[in-house]
Design an enzyme around this catalytic site. Structure first.
Site, PDB file in Angstrom:
ATOM      1  N   HIS A 131      13.005   9.050   7.940  1.00  0.00           N
ATOM      2  CA  HIS A 131      13.411   8.746   6.556  1.00  0.00           C
ATOM      3  C   HIS A 131      12.770   7.452   6.057  1.00  0.00           C
ATOM      4  O   HIS A 131      13.299   6.796   5.157  1.00  0.00           O
ATOM      5  CB  HIS A 131      14.938   8.642   6.434  1.00  0.00           C
ATOM      6  CG  HIS A 131      15.679   9.819   6.963  1.00  0.00           C
ATOM      7  ND1 HIS A 131      15.869  10.975   6.228  1.00  0.00           N
ATOM      8  CD2 HIS A 131      16.268  10.045   8.180  1.00  0.00           C
ATOM      9  CE1 HIS A 131      16.548  11.847   6.960  1.00  0.00           C
ATOM     10  NE2 HIS A 131      16.795  11.305   8.143  1.00  0.00           N
ATOM     11  N   SER A 188     -10.829  -3.988  -7.285  1.00  0.00           N
ATOM     12  CA  SER A 188     -10.339  -3.813  -8.649  1.00  0.00           C
ATOM     13  C   SER A 188     -11.312  -4.424  -9.632  1.00  0.00           C
ATOM     14  O   SER A 188     -11.928  -5.461  -9.354  1.00  0.00           O
ATOM     15  CB  SER A 188      -8.964  -4.470  -8.799  1.00  0.00           C
ATOM     16  OG  SER A 188      -8.601  -4.602 -10.157  1.00  0.00           O
ATOM     17  N   LYS A 199      -7.878  -7.599  -4.887  1.00  0.00           N
ATOM     18  CA  LYS A 199      -7.445  -6.280  -4.454  1.00  0.00           C
ATOM     19  C   LYS A 199      -8.390  -5.653  -3.422  1.00  0.00           C
ATOM     20  O   LYS A 199      -9.595  -5.808  -3.494  1.00  0.00           O
ATOM     21  CB  LYS A 199      -7.332  -5.328  -5.653  1.00  0.00           C
ATOM     22  CG  LYS A 199      -6.227  -5.651  -6.630  1.00  0.00           C
ATOM     23  CD  LYS A 199      -4.862  -5.453  -5.989  1.00  0.00           C
ATOM     24  CE  LYS A 199      -4.577  -4.023  -5.600  1.00  0.00           C
ATOM     25  NZ  LYS A 199      -4.575  -3.101  -6.739  1.00  0.00           N
ATOM     26  N   GLU A 234      -5.972   7.569  -0.638  1.00  0.00           N
ATOM     27  CA  GLU A 234      -5.366   8.086  -1.859  1.00  0.00           C
ATOM     28  C   GLU A 234      -6.050   9.374  -2.317  1.00  0.00           C
ATOM     29  O   GLU A 234      -5.387  10.310  -2.795  1.00  0.00           O
ATOM     30  CB  GLU A 234      -5.434   7.016  -2.955  1.00  0.00           C
ATOM     31  CG  GLU A 234      -4.569   5.797  -2.649  1.00  0.00           C
ATOM     32  CD  GLU A 234      -4.773   4.672  -3.652  1.00  0.00           C
ATOM     33  OE1 GLU A 234      -5.450   4.902  -4.677  1.00  0.00           O
ATOM     34  OE2 GLU A 234      -4.264   3.564  -3.406  1.00  0.00           O
TER      35      GLU A 234
END
Length: 497
Positions: free
Chosen positions: A183, A304, A310, A317
């Site tokens: 979980h 970024s 970043k 992704e």
């Protein structure tokens, strides 16, 4: 020995803009039209054309044509001189396709039309003899089986590379403690090597699925004709053997109607996509500031355009995102098939693009994921520090009580009360005083602290498949052996010359 027919971009893809012009109407080749007084409307022609995406089937169509030519010769429908000329022309046409000197035109409806045009250009009317005893219906079913069997091994090879990258990383972390989760909450300590190997197992199942799929797909439809078989004395078994299939069709209607092999291939690729997505999601978590367990190599991360600090896990992704198109391709084909009557229906033109897209997607994604995994740096200090957090050693207390003869139901209750006490006092399990232990339960005594360490928890996991260093080392050895076997399978030839 056979040869792999996976081909380069010259013949793999043709878009609308790259189709060559063929302005002379007399040069137009059509595989039908004798009973029609006029040609198709522009709207129908534009809707029907598929050569811009099925052109990648060209080498497989040519391989099928060679086998068909030999069967026609065996049936006495081509003499030896004609067979030799046809085979030579097919070799020349294949070379021209591969080099790009022969391309489909705007007048070619599909790959079969384009290649017949090429054959007619080389042989004149003799090229038309090759159409005897076959239809585009059995032809395309054969071509697509050959293409997918060939490229499935390419996908499998990339899966092996990703699994090997995970195994290599796991080998560095056989005894690196980490917080195992359920979980997404801290549950029990595990080794990070065990965690990485947990992602190898689904990939091994995917490889099994591809091999099982290949066995069912290795059935040749060529010789089924449009739907009823052939009135010519052909030999489907000989064609099947030459093209590397294990057998030929049992029912000619099913042979041209069957697209189970496409739907099943898309299920396997969708399942692969789901597994890659789950791996990608974990890498996204591991590389976040909140976790900080993994650092990606600069070559496999992005930045970024506005925030200089970043470092984004774009490959992970994209693995999540591309799983959607893989699942979507499966749904599209199943939906297309569900209401079709026997036998061939033009709806089946929609089977190819999802299949081609699945191959392209995985051949693009898998190497990037393998590179990302193989080059990532694991922050061992962060993992080890996080392993005992969240009372993850509570199960060790319950197991300790069980070894003392306490029923697990009672041990679970006692341990839960101990955790509640620690949570209220904001202390760790091993920081509870002897007096407080006795207050929680008469069964708890100071010796319980012997099991309240991550190292002891991991060392206790000695059963096969467990997270202890010993079982993890065994898993590594087994996985490495399996991947060697799979690598050999991916190198097998599918389509003979």
């Amino acid at each position: 020995m056979g040869r792999r027919l996976i081909v380069g971009t010259t013949i793999d893809r043709v878009d609308d803009k790259s189709l060559t012009e063929n302005s002379a109407a007399a040069n137009r080749t059509s595989l039908w039209g004798g009973r029609f007084a006029g040609g198709p409307s522009e709207a129908l022609a534009r809707l029907s054309v598929s050569v811009q995406f099925d052109w990648r089937l060209a080498p497989y169509d040519i391989a099928g044509s060679r086998a068909h030519a030999r069967v026609l010769a065996g049936a006495g429908l081509l003499d030896p001189e004609e067979l030799g000329r046809i085979l030579a022309a097919l070799d020349d046409l294949e070379a021209a396709c591969a080099s790009g000197t022969f391309r489909p035109t705007v007048d070619d409806e599909d790959v079969h039309t384009a290649l017949e045009r090429g054959l007619l250009e080389r042989l004149g009317s003799l090229g038309g003899k090759l159409r005897a005893g076959r239809s585009r219906n059995d032809q395309v079913a054969t071509d697509l089986r050959l293409y997918l069997r060939d490229h499935a091994r390419g996908v499998a090879a990339r899966l092996v590379e990703l699994a090997e990258a995970l195994v290599e990383q796991a080998g560095r972390h056989v005894d690196t403690a980490a917080p195992g989760m359920t979980h997404l909450q801290h549950a029990q300590p595990v080794t990070f090597g065990h965690w990485l190997l947990a992602h190898v197992q689904p990939l091994l199942r995917d490889l099994e699925r591809l091999r099982d799929w290949d066995h069912r797909t290795a059935v040749s439809p060529l010789g089924a004709g449009a739907l009823a078989g052939s009135g010519l004395p052909l030999d489907p078994g000989a064609v099947s053997k030459e093209l590397g299939f294990r057998t030929s069709f049992a029912n000619s209607m099913d042979a041209v109607a069957d697209r189970d092999f496409v739907a099943e291939f898309l299920f396997v690729t969708a399942m692969i996509g789901v597994h890659l997505s789950r791996l990608g999601e974990e890498v996204v978590l591991w590389t976040s500031q909140e976790f900080g367990w993994v650092e990606l190599d600069d070559a496999f991360a992005t930045g970024s355009s506005i925030m200089p600090q970043k470092k984004n896990a774009d490959i992970a992704e994209l693995a999540r995102g591309k799983s959607g198109r893989l699942v979507g391709g499966l749904v599209a084909v199943l939906t297309m098939l569900k209401g079709l009557p026997m036998t061939y229906d033009r709806d089946m033109q929609e089977d190819k693009e999802p299949a081609f897209d699945a191959v392209d997607t995985l051949e693009l994604l898998l190497p990037a994921l393998a590179g990302m995994i193989s080059t990532m740096t694991v922050r061992v200090d962060r993992l080890v520090a996080a392993a005992p957090v969240g009372f993850s050693l509570a199960t060790e207390v319950a197991d300790w009580l069980v070894r003392k003869g306490v029923p697990f139901r009672d041990a679970h209750e006692i341990t839960g009360k101990l955790v509640a006490l620690c949570a209220a006092r904001d202390c760790a399990l091993d920081e509870v005083s002897d007096a407080d232990l006795a207050t929680v339960s008469e069964h708890l005594d100071p010796s319980v602290r012997d099991v309240l360490s991550v190292r002891s928890a991991l060392a206790a996991r000695i059963t096969p498949g467990s997270t202890g260093p010993g079982p993890v080392a065994d898993q590594l050895a087994t996985a490495a052996d399996q991947l060697t076997t799979w690598r050999n399978w991916t190198a097998e030839s599918v389509v003979p010359r």
